[in-house]
Design a protein around this motif. Structure first.
Motif, PDB file in Angstrom:
ATOM      1  N   ASP A   1       3.259   2.737   2.557  1.00  0.00           N
ATOM      2  CA  ASP A   1       2.422   2.866   3.748  1.00  0.00           C
ATOM      3  C   ASP A   1       2.353   1.547   4.516  1.00  0.00           C
ATOM      4  O   ASP A   1       2.336   1.529   5.744  1.00  0.00           O
ATOM      5  CB  ASP A   1       1.017   3.317   3.354  1.00  0.00           C
ATOM      6  N   LYS A   2       2.329   0.434   3.775  1.00  0.00           N
ATOM      7  CA  LYS A   2       2.273  -0.880   4.410  1.00  0.00           C
ATOM      8  C   LYS A   2       2.787  -1.932   3.435  1.00  0.00           C
ATOM      9  O   LYS A   2       2.496  -1.882   2.239  1.00  0.00           O
ATOM     10  CB  LYS A   2       0.833  -1.224   4.828  1.00  0.00           C
TER      11      LYS A   2
ATOM     12  N   ASN B   1      12.690  10.022   3.625  1.00  0.00           N
ATOM     13  CA  ASN B   1      12.411  10.229   2.198  1.00  0.00           C
ATOM     14  C   ASN B   1      13.131   9.206   1.316  1.00  0.00           C
ATOM     15  O   ASN B   1      13.336   9.446   0.122  1.00  0.00           O
ATOM     16  CB  ASN B   1      12.823  11.649   1.787  1.00  0.00           C
TER      17      ASN B   1
ATOM     18  N   ASP C   1       2.123  -4.558   9.396  1.00  0.00           N
ATOM     19  CA  ASP C   1       3.117  -4.037   8.465  1.00  0.00           C
ATOM     20  C   ASP C   1       4.464  -4.706   8.756  1.00  0.00           C
ATOM     21  O   ASP C   1       4.938  -4.700   9.890  1.00  0.00           O
ATOM     22  CB  ASP C   1       3.224  -2.515   8.637  1.00  0.00           C
TER      23      ASP C   1
ATOM     24  N   ARG D   1      11.628   0.412   7.970  1.00  0.00           N
ATOM     25  CA  ARG D   1      11.933   1.535   7.085  1.00  0.00           C
ATOM     26  C   ARG D   1      13.370   2.032   7.237  1.00  0.00           C
ATOM     27  O   ARG D   1      13.997   1.858   8.284  1.00  0.00           O
ATOM     28  CB  ARG D   1      10.940   2.674   7.336  1.00  0.00           C
TER      29      ARG D   1
ATOM     30  N   ASN E   1       7.764   5.912   0.442  1.00  0.00           N
ATOM     31  CA  ASN E   1       6.395   6.013  -0.075  1.00  0.00           C
ATOM     32  C   ASN E   1       5.540   4.795   0.256  1.00  0.00           C
ATOM     33  O   ASN E   1       4.387   4.726  -0.138  1.00  0.00           O
ATOM     34  CB  ASN E   1       6.431   6.204  -1.603  1.00  0.00           C
TER      35      ASN E   1
ATOM     36  N   ASP F   1       0.870  -1.175   0.000  1.00  0.00           N
ATOM     37  CA  ASP F   1       0.000   0.000   0.000  1.00  0.00           C
ATOM     38  C   ASP F   1       0.911   1.230   0.000  1.00  0.00           C
ATOM     39  O   ASP F   1       1.902   1.282   0.751  1.00  0.00           O
ATOM     40  CB  ASP F   1      -0.908   0.016   1.235  1.00  0.00           C
ATOM     41  N   TYR F   2       0.560   2.210  -0.832  1.00  0.00           N
ATOM     42  CA  TYR F   2       1.430   3.379  -1.017  1.00  0.00           C
ATOM     43  C   TYR F   2       0.790   4.640  -0.448  1.00  0.00           C
ATOM     44  O   TYR F   2      -0.437   4.787  -0.429  1.00  0.00           O
ATOM     45  CB  TYR F   2       1.729   3.583  -2.502  1.00  0.00           C
ATOM     46  N   LYS F   3       1.632   5.563  -0.011  1.00  0.00           N
ATOM     47  CA  LYS F   3       1.145   6.868   0.437  1.00  0.00           C
ATOM     48  C   LYS F   3       0.694   7.714  -0.746  1.00  0.00           C
ATOM     49  O   LYS F   3      -0.355   8.353  -0.703  1.00  0.00           O
ATOM     50  CB  LYS F   3       2.254   7.583   1.213  1.00  0.00           C
ATOM     51  N   ASP F   4       1.509   7.748  -1.783  1.00  0.00           N
ATOM     52  CA  ASP F   4       1.181   8.461  -3.023  1.00  0.00           C
ATOM     53  C   ASP F   4       1.236   7.464  -4.169  1.00  0.00           C
ATOM     54  O   ASP F   4       2.084   6.565  -4.185  1.00  0.00           O
ATOM     55  CB  ASP F   4       2.174   9.600  -3.287  1.00  0.00           C
TER      56      ASP F   4
END
Length: 231
Positions: free
Chosen positions: A217-218, A209, A200, A204, A215, A56-59
């Motif tokens: 999310d999970k 960044n 998750d 990270r 990017n 799953d992505y943030k953007d």
């Protein structure tokens, strides 16, 4: 793996030949007729797996590409009979898996090999049909946890120096189905089971960044097991 399947086929064939000697008068007999009346029973399993990742992505961006491969399972089984149709099962085992990740948004150094060795412990509820002569279909479901011995969670190095890291502990839910075959000397069970991670699993990078993890999310495992059980 080809050798394992050959050995399994060989033993099943021998069992079938042995059992046929008791069917010459046309009657049918039930192998291991009292097996399921035991309060406790034990066994072991061998099998294969195919692990995947769901991201799953943030953007919104290009999906991380996951190349899957076939792994190996081995473990033990403890079975508690509740009644004629319900059993509670504990199936601790070791799963060896391999996944390759490609990050298409990164022009260089965009490949990571993720080798995993899981100590996997599921607690399952098995719902069986009525036994039909010498076989009995069933469905199974439950929860599980695993310890990833290859997670690199405590490694201070991250993707900036080529180390892809995961969290050590993962929790799943599982669903599947199979068939119990009552052979002359033992019960043989092929089954298929799907697993879905709840938490998750991504450790990270230090840089928030990071092009590898910033990017995401999970990241959660999903996979399929094909197991062959002997009891």
């Amino acid at each position: 793996m080809k050798r394992i399947f050959f050995i399994l086929s060989f033993f099943i064939t021998l069992q079938g030949i042995h059992a046929q000697g008791f069917f010459r008068d046309g009657s049918k007999i039930r192998n291991l007729d009292n097996f399921d009346k035991q309060r406790w029973s034990w066994g072991y399993f061998l099998g294969t797996n195919m692990y995947d990742f769901k991201f799953d992505y943030k953007d919104r961006t290009q999906d991380i590409l996951v190349e899957k491969s076939i792994g190996f399972n081995v473990g033990l089984i403890g079975n508690l009979r509740i009644n004629n149709y319900i059993d509670l099962r504990l199936e601790p085992g070791v799963m060896f898996a391999n996944r390759n990740l490609t990050f298409p948004d990164i022009p260089e150094d965009n490949f990571r090999e993720v080798k995993s060795t899981y100590v996997h412990v599921p607690l399952l509820v098995k719902f069986s049909t009525k036994r039909l002569n010498n076989f009995k279909p069933f469905v199974v479901g439950g929860v599980s946890t695993s310890i990833n011995l290859s997670s690199n969670e405590d490694n201070p190095d991250d993707n900036s120096v080529g180390e892809f890291r995961m969290n050590t502990n993962t929790y799943y839910y599982e669903v599947g189905f199979g068939i119990d075959f009552y052979l002359f000397y033992f019960k043989f069970t092929p089954s298929i089971r799907a697993i879905f991670a709840i938490n998750d699993e991504l450790k990270r990078d230090v840089d928030p960044n990071s092009p590898y993890t910033g990017n995401i999310d999970k990241m959660a495992t999903r996979g399929v097991f094909i197991n062959f059980t002997f009891q």
